[in-house]
Design an enzyme around this catalytic site. Structure first.
Site, short mmCIF file in Angstrom:
data_model
loop_
_atom_site.label_atom_id
_atom_site.label_comp_id
_atom_site.label_asym_id
_atom_site.label_seq_id
_atom_site.Cartn_x
_atom_site.Cartn_y
_atom_site.Cartn_z
N CYS A 173 60.68 31.42 78.78
CA CYS A 173 60.50 30.34 77.81
C CYS A 173 61.46 29.16 78.02
O CYS A 173 61.24 28.08 77.48
CB CYS A 173 60.67 30.88 76.39
SG CYS A 173 59.46 32.14 75.94
N ASN B 109 54.45 30.68 69.65
CA ASN B 109 55.36 30.58 70.79
C ASN B 109 54.53 30.50 72.06
O ASN B 109 53.90 31.48 72.46
CB ASN B 109 56.29 31.81 70.81
CG ASN B 109 57.25 31.82 71.99
OD1 ASN B 109 57.11 31.04 72.93
ND2 ASN B 109 58.21 32.71 71.95
N HIS C 255 62.82 25.09 71.47
CA HIS C 255 61.74 26.00 71.85
C HIS C 255 61.19 26.63 70.58
O HIS C 255 61.93 27.10 69.73
CB HIS C 255 62.29 27.08 72.79
CG HIS C 255 61.38 28.23 72.99
ND1 HIS C 255 60.04 28.08 73.32
CD2 HIS C 255 61.59 29.58 72.91
CE1 HIS C 255 59.48 29.27 73.43
NE2 HIS C 255 60.40 30.19 73.18
#
Length: 310
Positions: free
Chosen positions: A112, A265, A235
């Site tokens: 990520c 996500n 994020h």
């Protein structure tokens, strides 16, 4: 030389999967998911859409926004943990699709945090004069590596892609400072076996500590303070983690991107997807000081202090 973002674009699949949809296939509830994650829905790619397709679509939009063609791109960097196959790289698929016949192309893996790694790799290549225009893409189809019987992970993730064209910008604009880091000893807390496996408690502790610290360190490197920050794009992993970073910067809620409710996500694509959303909403303006910060499996992290504009 100042290096920044010349153009940006994103792609998200049309299919929306809500928390209520997930209630029908696993033991969970809309309230349980929202309370713990902040997520209401996510986009899921069907079998006809792969990581490279999403990456190509986002790349085309970024090129259009930058006002250049594929032939102007010197390097393509793709951050992904869900490539269509081991090789050829997703970056090579993009190269052909956009006609970037002069470009080198490669994928990188930092989970990520991958977009942050790609962005700074691009910045360094441009700042040294090696390349002029670099296309950086984050694209992941996490739905194909999620165990849809595991409510602790399946509710978190969505699919999507985001892309930026990076190049020279005006003095005072672009990347002002950055930080990249990794802690391989924490790799056991977040990894892919057959499916995504996560020790949620340990990842949460790591992220809460690291995101806030990274934000403060890049500000210090740039000779700036918390009071100088106009907007935070973290994020989009978990609302509680994101709120912890916002609180460390003493920012009001309206100064932080919160696209997790709509998209979940989306791994390496979450930061550029969120940036497009905020630009469309007028929440990021020319000259704004933006902090981009992410973390991921590895464990990895990265942060950038960015003055928006060309």
């Amino acid at each position: 030389m100042n290096v920044g973002i010349l153009g940006i674009g994103r792609y998200v699949p049309e299919k929306v999967v809500t928390n209520h949809d997930l209630e029908k296939i696993m033991e969970t509830s809309d309230e349980w998911i929202r309370t713990r994650t902040g997520i209401a829905e996510r986009r899921i790619a069907d079998d006809t859409i792969d990581t490279s397709y999403m990456a190509v679509e986002a790349s085309k939009k970024a090129l259009e926004d930058a006002g250049i063609s594929g032939e102007d791109i010197d390097l393509i960097l793709v951050a992904t943990v869900t490539p269509d196959r081991a090789f050829p790289a997703v970056a090579c698929v993009i190269q052909e699709a956009i006609g970037a016949k002069h470009a080198a192309a490669m994928d990188l893996s930092a989970a990520c945090a991958g977009f942050m790694y790609g962005m700074i790799t691009a910045q360094q290549f441009i700042q040294t004069g090696t390349y002029k225009n670099v296309l950086v893409v984050g694209s992941d189809k996490l739905s194909k590596i999620v165990d849809w019987n595991d409510r602790n992970t399946a509710v978190l993730f969505g699919d999507g892609a985001g892309a930026v064209v990076m190049g020279a910008v005006s003095e005072g604009k672009g990347v002002l400072s950055f930080e990249l880091g990794a802690d391989g000893s924490g790799g056991k807390h977040l990894y892919q076996d057959e499916y995504v496996m996560m020790n949620g408690r340990e990842v949460f502790k790591f992220a809460v500590r690291q995101l806030g610290d990274s934000c403060l360190r890049v500000l210090d490197k740039a000779g700036l303070t918390k009071e100088d920050v106009d907007f935070l794009v973290p994020h989009q992993a978990n609302i509680r983690i994101m709120e912890s970073a916002r609180e460390r910067l003493n920012l009001p809620q309206e100064k932080m991107s919160m696209t997790i409710e709509k998209f979940g996500n989306t791994s390496a694509s979450s930061i550029p997807i969120a940036m497009v959303e905020e630009l469309q909403n007028g929440r990021i303006q020319d000259g704004d000081l933006i902090i981009l910060v992410g973390f991921g499996g590895g464990l990895t992290w990265g942060a950038v202090a960015l003055r928006w504009g060309k």
